[in-house]
Write a protein that holds these residues in place. Structure first.
Motif, short mmCIF file in Angstrom:
data_model
loop_
_atom_site.label_atom_id
_atom_site.label_comp_id
_atom_site.label_asym_id
_atom_site.label_seq_id
_atom_site.Cartn_x
_atom_site.Cartn_y
_atom_site.Cartn_z
N HIS A 137 0.82 -1.21 0.00
CA HIS A 137 0.00 0.00 0.00
C HIS A 137 0.85 1.26 0.00
O HIS A 137 1.96 1.27 0.54
N ALA A 138 0.31 2.32 -0.58
CA ALA A 138 0.93 3.64 -0.55
C ALA A 138 -0.10 4.67 -0.12
O ALA A 138 -1.27 4.59 -0.50
N ALA A 182 -3.71 4.77 -11.25
CA ALA A 182 -4.24 3.54 -11.84
C ALA A 182 -3.42 3.12 -13.06
O ALA A 182 -3.16 1.93 -13.27
N ARG A 183 -2.99 4.10 -13.87
CA ARG A 183 -2.16 3.77 -15.03
C ARG A 183 -0.83 3.15 -14.60
O ARG A 183 -0.24 2.36 -15.35
N VAL A 189 -7.88 2.32 -2.95
CA VAL A 189 -8.52 1.64 -1.82
C VAL A 189 -9.42 2.61 -1.06
O VAL A 189 -10.54 2.27 -0.69
N ALA A 190 -8.92 3.82 -0.84
CA ALA A 190 -9.71 4.82 -0.09
C ALA A 190 -9.23 6.21 -0.46
O ALA A 190 -8.06 6.43 -0.77
N ARG A 191 -10.18 7.16 -0.39
CA ARG A 191 -9.88 8.57 -0.59
C ARG A 191 -10.47 9.35 0.57
O ARG A 191 -11.64 9.15 0.93
N LEU A 209 -4.85 9.78 -0.56
CA LEU A 209 -5.21 8.62 -1.37
C LEU A 209 -4.46 7.40 -0.87
O LEU A 209 -3.23 7.40 -0.79
N LEU A 210 -5.22 6.37 -0.49
CA LEU A 210 -4.62 5.08 -0.15
C LEU A 210 -4.77 4.18 -1.36
O LEU A 210 -5.90 3.94 -1.83
N VAL A 211 -3.65 3.73 -1.89
CA VAL A 211 -3.68 2.88 -3.08
C VAL A 211 -2.92 1.59 -2.80
O VAL A 211 -2.12 1.50 -1.87
#
Length: 215
Positions: A137-138, A182-183, A189-191, A209-211
């Motif tokens: 996760h980031a 996304a690219r 995951v969450a905003r 932004l959790l990605v």
């Protein structure tokens, strides 16, 4: 002179003042602490990277929960992080991280991508995806707007705490950044959007932004 060079020189100039003025900022920011606690939990027994670590206040908070390494474009900032917080770190560029592929369980990058143009943000997001483990996760944070600026606006600061600087700040659109992430293979995951904490920070609306790196 490139923007990266100007950014590095500017943060070198203000590193000591930055550490003194902002070093305890998390004390006033409960939501930020909660999000960082979550990252510490997600990192589990792995390594978390604090990219754009500044004088190490975020990394020091994370270090209470996981192993953390800081990285900053400014050598003076990484020196402050070690001297004041004992945060191990290195000098590096977000667009070409000196980090082994797939070595990080989690990444934090708070208010660092605001200094990058669109092309460099794309490169930085690609690097985030590269250094993350599959499923890692980031957490990325940036300014959206303030009373005088909207997403997409760019401002240049020329003085900071009495030091001459040349720092470019960008207000970013969350939808645009989500698409760019996304690219790069980082799924949302969450905003979280939040208003500023009064008297604790610049009065801007912020986005977190959790990605997650796709498997």
């Amino acid at each position: 002179m490139t923007e990266h060079t100007l950014t590095r020189r500017s943060y070198d100039a203000v590193a000591t003042s930055y550490a003194a003025e902002i070093g305890d900022e998390l004390r006033h920011k409960p939501l930020d602490r909660a999000l960082l606690n979550m990252i510490g939990e997600l990192a589990a027994d792995g390594i978390a990277l604090d990219l754009g670590c500044g004088p190490g206040q975020v990394a020091a908070h994370l270090a209470e929960r996981c192993t953390v390494i800081g990285l900053d474009l400014s050598e003076a900032m990484t020196a402050e992080a070690w001297l004041t917080r004992k945060v191990p770190g290195c000098v590096g560029d977000l667009t070409a991280l000196p980090i082994r592929t797939g070595s990080a369980a989690a990444v934090v990058c708070l208010y660092a991508v605001i200094h990058l143009d669109e092309e460099d943000r794309d490169a930085a997001y690609g690097e985030l995806a590269r250094v993350l483990q599959h499923g890692g996760h980031a957490l990325i944070a940036f300014h959206i707007r303030d009373a005088d600026h909207e997403a997409g606006d760019v401002i240049t600061m020329t003085e900071w705490w009495g030091h001459a600087v040349e720092l470019i700040f960008r207000f970013l659109d969350p939808g645009t950044e989500i698409a760019a992430l996304a690219r790069a293979g980082l799924e949302l995951v969450a905003r979280v959007n939040r208003v500023p904490y009064p008297d604790a920070e610049h009065p801007s609306e912020r986005c977190y932004l959790l990605v997650r790196r796709e498997d």
